[in-house]
Design a protein around this motif. Structure first.
Motif, PDB file in Angstrom:
ATOM      1  N   VAL A 263      10.618 -16.247  -1.890  1.00  0.00           N
ATOM      2  CA  VAL A 263       9.287 -17.547  -1.933  1.00  0.00           C
ATOM      3  C   VAL A 263      10.037 -18.873  -2.774  1.00  0.00           C
ATOM      4  N   THR A 264      11.195 -18.540  -3.716  1.00  0.00           N
ATOM      5  CA  THR A 264      11.243 -20.283  -4.285  1.00  0.00           C
ATOM      6  C   THR A 264      11.854 -20.919  -3.133  1.00  0.00           C
ATOM      7  N   SER A 265      12.000 -20.607  -2.856  1.00  0.00           N
ATOM      8  CA  SER A 265      12.792 -21.571  -1.729  1.00  0.00           C
ATOM      9  C   SER A 265      11.991 -22.648  -0.201  1.00  0.00           C
ATOM     10  N   LEU A 266      10.741 -21.879  -0.417  1.00  0.00           N
ATOM     11  CA  LEU A 266      10.170 -22.072   0.090  1.00  0.00           C
ATOM     12  C   LEU A 266       8.401 -22.896   0.004  1.00  0.00           C
ATOM     13  N   VAL A 267       8.692 -23.016  -1.070  1.00  0.00           N
ATOM     14  CA  VAL A 267       7.298 -23.368  -1.431  1.00  0.00           C
ATOM     15  C   VAL A 267       7.966 -24.383  -2.557  1.00  0.00           C
ATOM     16  N   GLU A 268       7.179 -25.861  -3.230  1.00  0.00           N
ATOM     17  CA  GLU A 268       7.513 -26.340  -4.356  1.00  0.00           C
ATOM     18  C   GLU A 268       6.589 -26.791  -4.969  1.00  0.00           C
ATOM     19  N   HIS A 269       4.890 -25.758  -5.075  1.00  0.00           N
ATOM     20  CA  HIS A 269       3.888 -25.891  -5.651  1.00  0.00           C
ATOM     21  C   HIS A 269       3.761 -24.640  -5.861  1.00  0.00           C
ATOM     22  N   PRO A 270       4.376 -23.594  -6.222  1.00  0.00           N
ATOM     23  CA  PRO A 270       3.678 -22.021  -6.330  1.00  0.00           C
ATOM     24  C   PRO A 270       2.602 -21.874  -6.675  1.00  0.00           C
ATOM     25  N   THR A 271       1.213 -21.341  -5.952  1.00  0.00           N
ATOM     26  CA  THR A 271       0.085 -20.531  -6.779  1.00  0.00           C
ATOM     27  C   THR A 271       0.083 -19.358  -6.215  1.00  0.00           C
ATOM     28  N   ILE A 272       0.060 -18.529  -6.737  1.00  0.00           N
ATOM     29  CA  ILE A 272      -1.190 -16.848  -6.643  1.00  0.00           C
ATOM     30  C   ILE A 272      -1.656 -17.021  -6.256  1.00  0.00           C
ATOM     31  N   TYR A 273      -1.732 -15.694  -5.593  1.00  0.00           N
ATOM     32  CA  TYR A 273      -3.276 -15.446  -5.027  1.00  0.00           C
ATOM     33  C   TYR A 273      -3.306 -13.872  -4.646  1.00  0.00           C
ATOM     34  N   VAL A 274      -4.476 -13.146  -4.828  1.00  0.00           N
ATOM     35  CA  VAL A 274      -4.459 -11.636  -4.939  1.00  0.00           C
ATOM     36  C   VAL A 274      -5.631 -11.316  -3.074  1.00  0.00           C
ATOM     37  N   GLY A 275      -4.416 -10.478  -1.885  1.00  0.00           N
ATOM     38  CA  GLY A 275      -4.891 -10.204  -0.945  1.00  0.00           C
ATOM     39  C   GLY A 275      -4.940  -9.004  -0.682  1.00  0.00           C
ATOM     40  N   GLN A 276      -5.503  -8.042   0.044  1.00  0.00           N
ATOM     41  CA  GLN A 276      -5.987  -6.897   0.017  1.00  0.00           C
ATOM     42  C   GLN A 276      -5.650  -6.142   1.495  1.00  0.00           C
ATOM     43  N   PHE A 277      -5.677  -5.501   1.557  1.00  0.00           N
ATOM     44  CA  PHE A 277      -5.815  -4.479   3.062  1.00  0.00           C
ATOM     45  C   PHE A 277      -7.152  -3.303   3.032  1.00  0.00           C
ATOM     46  N   GLU A 278      -7.019  -2.496   3.854  1.00  0.00           N
ATOM     47  CA  GLU A 278      -8.089  -1.512   4.167  1.00  0.00           C
ATOM     48  C   GLU A 278      -7.008  -0.212   3.035  1.00  0.00           C
ATOM     49  N   GLU A 279      -7.904   0.481   2.747  1.00  0.00           N
ATOM     50  CA  GLU A 279      -7.460   1.551   1.751  1.00  0.00           C
ATOM     51  C   GLU A 279      -6.473   2.680   2.877  1.00  0.00           C
ATOM     52  N   LYS A 280      -7.417   2.613   4.102  1.00  0.00           N
ATOM     53  CA  LYS A 280      -6.686   3.706   4.701  1.00  0.00           C
ATOM     54  C   LYS A 280      -5.291   3.142   5.729  1.00  0.00           C
ATOM     55  N   PHE A 281      -5.231   2.187   5.039  1.00  0.00           N
ATOM     56  CA  PHE A 281      -3.677   2.447   5.542  1.00  0.00           C
ATOM     57  C   PHE A 281      -2.870   2.945   4.867  1.00  0.00           C
ATOM     58  N   LEU A 282      -2.881   3.417   3.784  1.00  0.00           N
ATOM     59  CA  LEU A 282      -2.032   4.166   2.957  1.00  0.00           C
ATOM     60  C   LEU A 282      -1.557   5.174   2.912  1.00  0.00           C
ATOM     61  N   ALA A 283      -2.170   5.775   4.363  1.00  0.00           N
ATOM     62  CA  ALA A 283      -2.023   7.488   4.635  1.00  0.00           C
ATOM     63  C   ALA A 283      -0.654   6.827   5.545  1.00  0.00           C
ATOM     64  N   VAL A 284       0.213   5.608   5.660  1.00  0.00           N
ATOM     65  CA  VAL A 284       0.941   5.794   6.531  1.00  0.00           C
ATOM     66  C   VAL A 284       2.549   5.363   5.327  1.00  0.00           C
ATOM     67  N   PRO A 285       3.636   6.198   5.494  1.00  0.00           N
ATOM     68  CA  PRO A 285       4.520   5.911   4.329  1.00  0.00           C
ATOM     69  C   PRO A 285       4.202   4.653   3.913  1.00  0.00           C
ATOM     70  N   GLN A 286       4.596   4.838   3.155  1.00  0.00           N
ATOM     71  CA  GLN A 286       4.112   2.974   1.860  1.00  0.00           C
ATOM     72  C   GLN A 286       5.649   2.511   2.422  1.00  0.00           C
ATOM     73  N   GLU A 287       6.629   3.200   2.274  1.00  0.00           N
ATOM     74  CA  GLU A 287       7.532   2.275   2.670  1.00  0.00           C
ATOM     75  C   GLU A 287       7.971   1.352   4.190  1.00  0.00           C
ATOM     76  N   CYS A 288       7.003   1.913   4.423  1.00  0.00           N
ATOM     77  CA  CYS A 288       6.505   0.995   6.108  1.00  0.00           C
ATOM     78  C   CYS A 288       5.979  -0.258   5.477  1.00  0.00           C
ATOM     79  N   LEU A 289       4.948   0.048   5.042  1.00  0.00           N
ATOM     80  CA  LEU A 289       3.694  -1.315   4.640  1.00  0.00           C
ATOM     81  C   LEU A 289       4.182  -1.937   3.910  1.00  0.00           C
ATOM     82  N   ILE A 290       4.844  -1.514   2.386  1.00  0.00           N
ATOM     83  CA  ILE A 290       6.590  -2.293   1.987  1.00  0.00           C
ATOM     84  C   ILE A 290       7.347  -3.684   2.220  1.00  0.00           C
TER      85      ILE A 290
END
Length: 710
Positions: A263-290
């Motif tokens: 990501v350091t190689s993708l941005v020139e002025h980095p800014t951090i934002y928080v996103g989220q997804f539906e908690e139902k997806f946490l039933a899937v093995p977390q390695e897949c989501l990660i």
């Protein structure tokens, strides 16, 4: 002499992110290296490298406008060629001087030196130093030419006629010496003092005041953090702050560092934002989501601090800083949702079929055209896993089951979409099918690079499968002639060898081995070779021995990092059991510090040379034929020491065994001082050789001590 800072910047379209750091460092080092060679800067001069997605740059401090005068010595030609009979310059010499820019020199200005064979004319003097303005063009050309570009592209310049080759189209070139532009051209561009800011924020383009103001002006006017390292640290700090605000963490595994670099190689002025997804997806093995968040979307998943479990939040590193980031966050959430839904679908679809029911499908997947299908390979690994488990005192049925299921997830939808999850998904499916926990864990552990976990009864099945899989690979691939060559190792045989070494080391530390009937590497390799023979697969009959040598060679390199190479060679010369190597090296290292060591090592080498000359069996010692006092004394010492050393050796007490051997030193020295081994009487000679052979065997229980003789 006055100096000024020098700035070189090449502005381009977006550069390959995975190569950006390397490109930036190479660009800077090439320019600094060339300036140093011609003495425009001194070695160690400070410089700063810059690299963003759209630029490579370097600012070098204290650069001279002209290098100091340099002494030169130019070897011209033999005297007999350069001077005629009257001592005047020949046309050949005059031409040579002109070609070197030395036409102002006369014969009287030249010196004569000999190279030992003939006399030569040599021109010596002071040469004017290189001028920066004249030399910079070649410096820039070389820096661009030598960039480690992963893939070159061709593009046309604005004239529509000229074609240029570079990693990406270039649109700007800066060459500033202090505040002055140095005329340079590159990739169809003329140098200027104009640089370019962020694509969407700040000034599109602006003039630099001077070379030193580059980073500051880019940050303030262009909204660009030019330094790669500064940008990376800014992102790291911002991610950790935001995660801390949420009482979560981004984790600390190597994948996080890899993503930070990207990501350091993708941005020139980095800014951090928080996103989220539906908690139902946490039933899937977390390695897949990660994996899908990191690999496909470049997001940083967030984890619970105490449990390490994945949360439904993630961090976005954006190239835009806006007052209302709602659209940016919503857009990223909208993009990731289908990815997670796909993972959920693949997981739920796969779960409709047991892992065991997938095994037969491996018969349709070719492992190697000379080694059969993946199913045939599974059967070989099963046999090896059972063999290993029995030797380790583990549950052979569980080892067999783990090997049976180990590759079944290759036919799953999830692995088809995410190949990186081989083994991990198999472990999830095995647990879901109610397989024994040790079986599921073994399936997950099979792809470890090193078996660096503490070994216990709970994970012996994992060790058995881990070793079996690598032994099968090594014997099979090596056996059909696909050996590693140089840097090429497409079947990762070196990694497999190191993996086996790590597993044996872990077993030794856990004291799992039973010395009476232990797991021996050569026996295991021979058993593996027999499995291929039973299937009528033609492999080299020397494979087991050659693979053992290959593994020991990897071990040799590993051990020589922290141990004396003569000690390592002494131990490995005997091809000992793999689990004993480390303990033997420690014992020989200690022995080598004893005052008796050098004398006994030299004697051992001498004995070895004598025994090499013996044809046939040397036989046993006949005490009635021992007549000399020195040989009688040596025989007595051997009879006293040998049983003690053997007992220590049998109990893997290698240091004590060598300490016993050290007690033979005086008797050995006296023997060689007083006794003629190669006596004229054949019977006496043979008996003395038999005595030395007995001593040799005792001395070399732990290692070949002759290797210590230097």
């Amino acid at each position: 002499m006055t100096t000024k800072p020098l700035l070189i910047e090449l502005f381009t379209e977006e550069l390959p992110p995975k190569a950006l750091r390397r490109l930036g460092e190479a660009f800077a080092q090439s320019i600094v290296g060339d300036l140093t060679k011609v003495n425009l800067i001194t070695a160690g001069t400070a410089f700063q490298s810059f690299a963003t997605p759209r630029r490579l740059a370097v600012c070098v401090e204290n650069v001279l406008a002209q290098a100091p005068e340099q002494d030169f010595a130019e070897k011209l030609m033999p005297v007999k060629v350069g001077l005629d009979a009257n001592g005047a310059a020949t046309p050949a010499l005059l031409k040579k001087l002109a070609s070197k820019g030395l036409e102002h020199l006369s014969v009287a200005d030249l010196q004569i030196e000999s190279d030992g064979k003939q006399d030569y004319l040599v021109a010596k003097g002071k040469a004017a130093g290189v001028q920066l303005v004249q030399h910079l063009q070649s410096v820039v050309d070389k820096a661009i030419e030598n960039l480690p570009i992963p893939k070159v592209m061709r593009y046309q310049l604005a004239d529509g006629k000229t074609t240029v080759k570079f990693v990406r189209p270039a649109h700007g070139l800066v060459a500033l010496y202090g505040s002055d532009v140095i005329p340079v051209t590159a990739l169809g561009l003329d140098s200027s003092k104009t640089t370019h800011g962020h694509r969407f924020m700040g000034k599109v383009s602006f003039d630099l005041d001077n070379a030193s103001s580059y980073a500051t002006q880019l940050a303030q006017e262009g909204m660009v953090i030019a330094s790669y390292d500064e940008r990376l640290q800014t992102i790291r700090d911002a991610l950790n702050r935001k995660a801390e605000e949420l009482n979560l963490t981004i984790g600390n595994e190597p994948a996080v560092e890899d993503l930070l670099e990207e990501v350091t190689s993708l941005v020139e002025h980095p800014t951090i934002y928080v996103g989220q997804f539906e908690e139902k997806f946490l039933a899937v093995p977390q390695e897949c989501l990660i994996l899908t968040m990191r690999l496909n979307q470049k997001y940083f998943p967030l984890f619970d601090k105490s449990t390490g479990k994945l949360s439904h939040r993630f961090l976005i590193v954006s190239n835009m800083q806006v007052q209302d980031p709602h659209n940016i966050i919503e857009g990223n959430e909208r993009v990731v949702r289908p990815r997670l839904a796909d993972a959920e679908f693949f997981f739920n679809t796969d779960r409709k079929q047991t892992l065991a029911s997938r095994v037969d499908q491996l018969g349709t997947i070719v492992y190697h055209n000379k080694l059969g299908t993946q199913l045939a390979r599974v059967e070989r690994v099963r046999a090896l896993a059972r063999y290993i488990a029995e030797k380790l005192g583990a549950n052979s049925e569980q080892a067999d089951r783990a090997a049976f299921l180990a590759k079944a997830d290759l036919t799953s939808n999830m692995v088809g979409e995410f190949p990186e999850l081989q083994g991990i998904i198999g472990a999830y499916y095995a647990k879901g099918d109610g397989e024994h926990s040790s079986v599921a864990q073994a399936i997950a552990d099979q792809y470890l690079v090193r078996f660096d976990k503490p070994v216990s009864e709970d994970n012996l099945t994992s060790v058995a499968l881990f070793i079996a899989e690598r032994i099968e690979t090594l014997v099979g691939i090596w056996g059909i002639g696909l050996l590693p060559t140089g840097e090429r190792d497409p079947y990762a045989l070196r990694r497999a060898a190191l993996g086996i070494i790590s597993a044996f080391d872990a077993l030794q530390q856990a004291q799992v081995f039973n010395r009476a009937d232990k797991l021996k590497l050569i026996d295991l390799l021979k058993f593996a070779q027999s499995l291929f023979s039973k299937e009528n697969i033609e492999i080299n009959q020397a494979t087991a021995t050659e693979v053992q040598d290959f593994i020991f060679e990897r071990l040799r390199h590993q051990l020589q990092t922290n141990n004396d190479r003569f000690v390592v060679d002494a131990v490995l010369a005997l091809n000992p059991d793999l689990d004993e190597v480390a303990a033997r090296v420690n014992a020989v290292s200690h022995f080598s510090t004893l005052p008796e060591a050098s004398s006994l090592a030299a004697a051992n080498k001498r004995i070895g040379n004598l025994l090499k000359k013996v044809e046939g069996d040397v036989g046993t010692v006949d005490n009635t034929k021992l007549t000399d006092a020195a040989e009688i004394a040596l025989a007595k010492v051997i009879d006293e020491v040998a049983p003690v050393a053997q007992t220590h050796f049998a109990q893997a007490e290698f240091t004590q065994a060598l300490q016993s051997v050290a007690k033979t030193r005086d008797a050995v020295d006296t023997f060689f001082n007083d006794v003629m081994v190669m006596a004229e009487d054949p019977a006496v000679r043979q008996n003395r050789l038999a005595l030395l052979n007995k001593l040799h065997a005792t001395m070399n229980l732990v290692a070949d001590l002759s290797k210590l003789a230097q």
